[in-house]
Each structure stands twice: as C-alpha cells, then as structure tokens.
Design an enzyme around this catalytic site. Sequence first.
Site, PDB file in Angstrom:
ATOM      1  CE  LYS A   1      65.394 -69.873 -23.382  1.00 19.83           C
ATOM      2  NZ  LYS A   1      64.360 -68.904 -23.011  1.00 19.83           N
TER       3      LYS A   1
ATOM      4  CD  GLU B   1      67.965 -68.920 -25.790  1.00 22.11           C
ATOM      5  OE1 GLU B   1      67.780 -67.808 -25.278  1.00 22.11           O
ATOM      6  OE2 GLU B   1      67.109 -69.520 -26.439  1.00 22.11           O
TER       7      GLU B   1
HETATM    8  P1  13P Z   1      60.911 -70.687 -27.291  1.00 21.49           P
HETATM    9  O1  13P Z   1      60.592 -71.502 -26.069  1.00 21.49           O
HETATM   10  O2  13P Z   1      59.687 -70.215 -28.033  1.00 21.49           O
HETATM   11  O3  13P Z   1      61.965 -71.310 -28.155  1.00 21.49           O
HETATM   12  O4  13P Z   1      61.517 -69.318 -26.761  1.00 21.49           O
HETATM   13  C1  13P Z   1      62.426 -69.363 -25.728  1.00 21.49           C
HETATM   14  C2  13P Z   1      63.403 -68.281 -25.902  1.00 21.49           C
HETATM   15  O5  13P Z   1      63.523 -67.419 -25.072  1.00 21.49           O
HETATM   16  C3  13P Z   1      64.254 -68.304 -27.108  1.00 21.49           C
HETATM   17  O6  13P Z   1      65.275 -67.377 -26.960  1.00 21.49           O
END
Ligand code: 13P
Length: 345
Positions: A224, A182
């Site tokens: 992600k 991510e």
């Molecule tokens: P949000 O969808 O609130 O951005 O959170 C997702 C997430 O896991 C961020 O690391």
Amino acid sequence: MDLDLLNETACAMVAPGKGILAADESTGTIGKRFASINLDNTPDNRRDWREMLFRTTEAMSERISGVILYDETIRQKAADGTPLVKLIQDAGSIPGIKVDTGAKPLAGADGEMITEGLDGLRDRLADYFELGARFAKWRAVINIGQGGDDGVPSQYCINTNMHALARYATLCQEASIVPIVEPEVIMDGDHSIERCYEVTEFALKTLYRELFDQGVVLEGTILKPNMVISGTTNGERAGVEEVADMTVQCLANCVPAAVPGIAFLSGGQSDEEATAHLNAMNANYELPWPLTFSYGRALQAPPLKAWAGKAENVAAAQAAFDHRAKMNGLAALGEWEAEMEKELA
Ligand code: 13P
C-alpha cells in the site's frame, strides 16, 4: 502459516475492478472527521457510521474486496446485534485489521516518526484471526524535509521503519494473515514530484530488502504505497499524466513482480483526483501487478458529508458511497471517465 490461504486472500483483495475500504481510523482520527459534520465522537455514532457503509450493498458486494477495521469495530455489533464483521462477510468482502498502534516521534530525529505496535503482536494476531480478520495493515510515516532540508527522511528513519514493517509482516504470515505493508511518504509540504520520487524509491527499496532479509513470502503480501505526487502546497503541482507516469516508473523499479497487488492510499488527494490518477495508470500502462485503491478519505468524504450524522440522510450517504466505490472500481480497470462523475448529480 498457510501459504495457500495467504495467496488466495491477497489475490481476492486485488480482484479485477475491486479495492479496499480503509475504515480503520483510530478513535482520535474519526473524531476529527466527525467534527467536520459537528457530530459527537461516541461509540454509537462510530457504529452507526460504519454500519451504514457496510450495509451499502452494491458497493460492498461489487467494488469493495476488503475492509480495514479498527480494534473497536472488529468487536462491535450493528444496532440489531449482528457483528459488523458478519455484515462485511455476508457482502462477500474480507475483514481486515489495523494492528499498528500509531506513529510516534522517532528518538533523536527531529521531525521524523516511528510506528509502534510490535509488542504482543503475535497474540493479538491470533485473536484477530479468530474474530475473522484475514489481512492486516501497518503504516509507516515518512515525512519529507521542507525548505531544502534533504536530511529528512534520514537513513535511520527509513531503516527503522522498514525493519518494523518486515517484523510485522513475518508475524502476520505466521498467523496466516496477509500483511498490507504501507510505507507512506507524506504529501504535506511544498516539495516537488521529483523529491517525492526519490524518497518513495528510498523507502520501497529498503522495504523489499528488509522483507527479503526476514523471510517474508511476497506472494502473501499486498503493498500500500503513496502515489508519486507533488507536495500539497507546491506552486506547480504535476498533472495527472505525470503523476501516473512517475508512480508507475518508481513502482516498476522497486516492487518485485511476485507481489500479488498494489493498493494505493489516497493520502489527502481529493476524491476525484485519487480516482483520476489510479485510472491513468491502469488505462495507459502494462503492469506486472494489479493496481487498485485502499482509500480512506477519498472513499468516505462524500458519504460523510451527505450523512451529516442524521438518520434521514442514510440513503443519500449510501448513494454517495456507492458512487465513489464504483468510480474507483472502474479506475482499477482503467475504464473511468471524468464524465461519469456527473452520474450522481
Ligand atoms: P487515506 O486514503 O485517507 O490516506 O487513508 C488510507 C489509509 O489507510 C492510510 O493508512
């Protein structure tokens, strides 16, 4: 490393019409969410909130492929003594775990962050596998410089964060745990959607080079990303079609087709906005990977508000969670329509 298990898990995480619930808020972050409903941040309240979500049968069995947990939650038991992990597994969903220990200021780089958590990670991953986790999450935080400062993010920030993501990913795969990688380009600020595109491309291209250099098997990963979107305080924010178009274009330029799936973060978008964007991408483009959600705030905000920490509101909160999960599940298929939002009213 069990490559078959890695690929099987990754594909299940992005199964058609399903996505991921990010319920991995650290104790500090969940405290901020609870403050919005005037609820004390105690272990029991955190358990009650998450137990209620995991017991929302329809959402969990039909729309939520996996749940990202925090270290406390993966070890926690429901009020009746059932491990919370078992509630998730019994619903047919996959437990996952956040393994980074948070973003800290990057030394020598004002306004930039580096994510920590590599020390001891091999042992922690072995422990988490035993506890039932089959995937993990590590979030890099990339800020966009404001007021015309195009030196942020720096090459240094991108390189160090993407290097750390790849080191985390190799350790996960060694433990037969699917790494969610991510690299979050933060939405806060007044920057344009074009600047978000540039920075997201910079981060993703560097990420895939690092994953290649460190021998990560893409078939056993999930990406992600943020969507390519205008900054929250930009006066002329791009509309749904433009966000969908630029996000798809950016991903197509950066993400190899071998990646089993892409699950977006919501990043501060409103719940309906996050759904509409995901839907537009799936409805209007031919894509080499499934595109779905891995939302935290955009899935939890309505049920949290409906719950307000009171036992008598559990049914209403579960209905709100069911609804958001269904809307996002349909968006993952490109079958959502704005009219459907009225169903819960
Ligand atoms: P949000 O969808 O609130 O951005 O959170 C997702 C997430 O896991 C961020 O690391």
